[in-house]
Design a protein around this motif. Structure first.
Motif, PDB file in Angstrom:
ATOM      1  N   GLY A   1      -0.832   9.294  -1.905  1.00  0.00           N
ATOM      2  CA  GLY A   1       0.099   8.184  -2.046  1.00  0.00           C
ATOM      3  C   GLY A   1      -0.594   6.852  -2.233  1.00  0.00           C
ATOM      4  O   GLY A   1       0.040   5.846  -2.524  1.00  0.00           O
ATOM      5  N   GLY A   2      -1.908   6.839  -2.061  1.00  0.00           N
ATOM      6  CA  GLY A   2      -2.661   5.598  -2.205  1.00  0.00           C
ATOM      7  C   GLY A   2      -2.732   5.142  -3.647  1.00  0.00           C
ATOM      8  O   GLY A   2      -2.674   5.941  -4.576  1.00  0.00           O
ATOM      9  N   THR A   3      -2.829   3.846  -3.837  1.00  0.00           N
ATOM     10  CA  THR A   3      -2.959   3.244  -5.168  1.00  0.00           C
ATOM     11  C   THR A   3      -4.065   2.200  -5.108  1.00  0.00           C
ATOM     12  O   THR A   3      -4.594   1.897  -4.042  1.00  0.00           O
ATOM     13  CB  THR A   3      -1.648   2.547  -5.588  1.00  0.00           C
ATOM     14  OG1 THR A   3      -1.408   1.454  -4.697  1.00  0.00           O
ATOM     15  CG2 THR A   3      -0.468   3.510  -5.569  1.00  0.00           C
ATOM     16  N   ALA A   4      -4.371   1.596  -6.240  1.00  0.00           N
ATOM     17  CA  ALA A   4      -5.385   0.541  -6.278  1.00  0.00           C
ATOM     18  C   ALA A   4      -4.992  -0.622  -5.364  1.00  0.00           C
ATOM     19  O   ALA A   4      -5.851  -1.298  -4.786  1.00  0.00           O
ATOM     20  CB  ALA A   4      -5.590   0.057  -7.700  1.00  0.00           C
TER      21      ALA A   4
ATOM     22  N   CYS B   1       0.846  -1.191   0.000  1.00  0.00           N
ATOM     23  CA  CYS B   1       0.000   0.000   0.000  1.00  0.00           C
ATOM     24  C   CYS B   1       0.887   1.249   0.000  1.00  0.00           C
ATOM     25  O   CYS B   1       1.684   1.447   0.920  1.00  0.00           O
ATOM     26  CB  CYS B   1      -0.908  -0.013   1.232  1.00  0.00           C
ATOM     27  SG  CYS B   1      -1.832   1.523   1.465  1.00  0.00           S
ATOM     28  N   GLY B   2       0.747   2.076  -1.020  1.00  0.00           N
ATOM     29  CA  GLY B   2       1.536   3.296  -1.121  1.00  0.00           C
ATOM     30  C   GLY B   2       1.285   4.249   0.039  1.00  0.00           C
ATOM     31  O   GLY B   2       2.219   4.853   0.567  1.00  0.00           O
ATOM     32  N   PHE B   3       0.032   4.391   0.456  1.00  0.00           N
ATOM     33  CA  PHE B   3      -0.286   5.271   1.580  1.00  0.00           C
ATOM     34  C   PHE B   3       0.357   4.755   2.864  1.00  0.00           C
ATOM     35  O   PHE B   3       0.944   5.522   3.626  1.00  0.00           O
ATOM     36  CB  PHE B   3      -1.804   5.402   1.751  1.00  0.00           C
ATOM     37  CG  PHE B   3      -2.182   6.172   2.980  1.00  0.00           C
ATOM     38  CD1 PHE B   3      -1.993   7.547   3.034  1.00  0.00           C
ATOM     39  CD2 PHE B   3      -2.702   5.526   4.087  1.00  0.00           C
ATOM     40  CE1 PHE B   3      -2.320   8.262   4.179  1.00  0.00           C
ATOM     41  CE2 PHE B   3      -3.034   6.226   5.234  1.00  0.00           C
ATOM     42  CZ  PHE B   3      -2.849   7.602   5.278  1.00  0.00           C
ATOM     43  N   CYS B   4       0.262   3.455   3.098  1.00  0.00           N
ATOM     44  CA  CYS B   4       0.843   2.859   4.313  1.00  0.00           C
ATOM     45  C   CYS B   4       2.361   3.026   4.324  1.00  0.00           C
ATOM     46  O   CYS B   4       2.944   3.393   5.351  1.00  0.00           O
ATOM     47  CB  CYS B   4       0.485   1.378   4.404  1.00  0.00           C
ATOM     48  SG  CYS B   4      -1.295   1.065   4.484  1.00  0.00           S
TER      49      CYS B   4
ATOM     50  N   VAL C   1      -9.864   5.805   7.675  1.00  0.00           N
ATOM     51  CA  VAL C   1      -8.657   5.888   6.848  1.00  0.00           C
ATOM     52  C   VAL C   1      -8.346   4.533   6.211  1.00  0.00           C
ATOM     53  O   VAL C   1      -8.051   4.449   5.020  1.00  0.00           O
ATOM     54  CB  VAL C   1      -7.447   6.409   7.667  1.00  0.00           C
ATOM     55  CG1 VAL C   1      -6.150   6.267   6.880  1.00  0.00           C
ATOM     56  CG2 VAL C   1      -7.670   7.866   8.062  1.00  0.00           C
ATOM     57  N   ALA C   2      -8.443   3.452   6.983  1.00  0.00           N
ATOM     58  CA  ALA C   2      -8.135   2.121   6.451  1.00  0.00           C
ATOM     59  C   ALA C   2      -9.054   1.756   5.296  1.00  0.00           C
ATOM     60  O   ALA C   2      -8.603   1.220   4.281  1.00  0.00           O
ATOM     61  CB  ALA C   2      -8.229   1.078   7.563  1.00  0.00           C
ATOM     62  N   ILE C   3     -10.320   2.057   5.440  1.00  0.00           N
ATOM     63  CA  ILE C   3     -11.284   1.743   4.386  1.00  0.00           C
ATOM     64  C   ILE C   3     -11.022   2.572   3.135  1.00  0.00           C
ATOM     65  O   ILE C   3     -11.258   2.109   2.018  1.00  0.00           O
ATOM     66  CB  ILE C   3     -12.723   1.968   4.905  1.00  0.00           C
ATOM     67  CG1 ILE C   3     -13.068   0.898   5.944  1.00  0.00           C
ATOM     68  CG2 ILE C   3     -13.736   1.957   3.774  1.00  0.00           C
ATOM     69  CD1 ILE C   3     -14.322   1.204   6.746  1.00  0.00           C
ATOM     70  N   ASN C   4     -10.508   3.775   3.323  1.00  0.00           N
ATOM     71  CA  ASN C   4     -10.310   4.694   2.195  1.00  0.00           C
ATOM     72  C   ASN C   4      -8.848   4.938   1.858  1.00  0.00           C
ATOM     73  O   ASN C   4      -8.523   5.909   1.178  1.00  0.00           O
ATOM     74  CB  ASN C   4     -10.996   6.028   2.512  1.00  0.00           C
ATOM     75  CG  ASN C   4     -12.483   5.875   2.552  1.00  0.00           C
ATOM     76  OD1 ASN C   4     -13.117   5.662   1.530  1.00  0.00           O
ATOM     77  ND2 ASN C   4     -13.056   5.937   3.740  1.00  0.00           N
TER      78      ASN C   4
END
Length: 137
Positions: A120-123, A19-22, A111-114
């Motif tokens: 930075g989030g990706t598919a 996960c890019g966001f993580c 946040v986890a759901i979205n």
């Protein structure tokens, strides 16, 4: 909270490395929060040695302290901040005490759901509906 397999030299933060966001969040914390911990994507972690399951690691961020105690989600974030000391300790403590802890859990779930929609989030960040925090089986 569960107990990990063994005492360790320093705490460990386990996150979703796909996960890019993580990953961006973990890197931000490493740079800006003075916590002496190992930051490890669950995909590269020895989860058995840490005392956690792959299912749990896929579901939430995990904090494993030096004694092997495991906390997840908002609790993990609070424990990380508490471990950082200084003003971070106060914030981490507040996050872990009701009623603020209830709000922290709600924000964490949101946040986890979205996370695929976050900066930075990706598919790859999107969790299947049955694995989202708070999902009902």
């Amino acid at each position: 909270m569960t107990r990990g397999a063994a005492a360790r030299e320093r705490p460990v933060l386990v996150y979703d490395g796909d996960c890019g966001f993580c990953t961006s969040s973990a890197r931000f914390i490493e740079r800006h929060v003075p916590v002496r911990a190992a930051f490890v994507p669950y995909q590269h972690a020895d989860l058995d040695a840490l005392g956690v399951t792959a299912e749990r690691a896929r579901h939430e961020v995990l904090w494993i302290d030096r004694a092997g105690r495991v906390g997840g989600g908002a609790e993990a974030v609070g424990r990380l901040l508490t471990c950082a000391g200084g003003p971070w300790r106060a914030l981490g403590t507040v996050i872990r005490v009701a009623p603020v802890s209830w709000a922290a859990w709600a924000v964490y779930r949101l946040v986890a759901i979205n996370r695929h929609r976050m900066p930075g989030g990706t598919a790859a960040c999107a969790l299947p509906a049955d694995r989202r925090p708070g999902a009902r089986g």
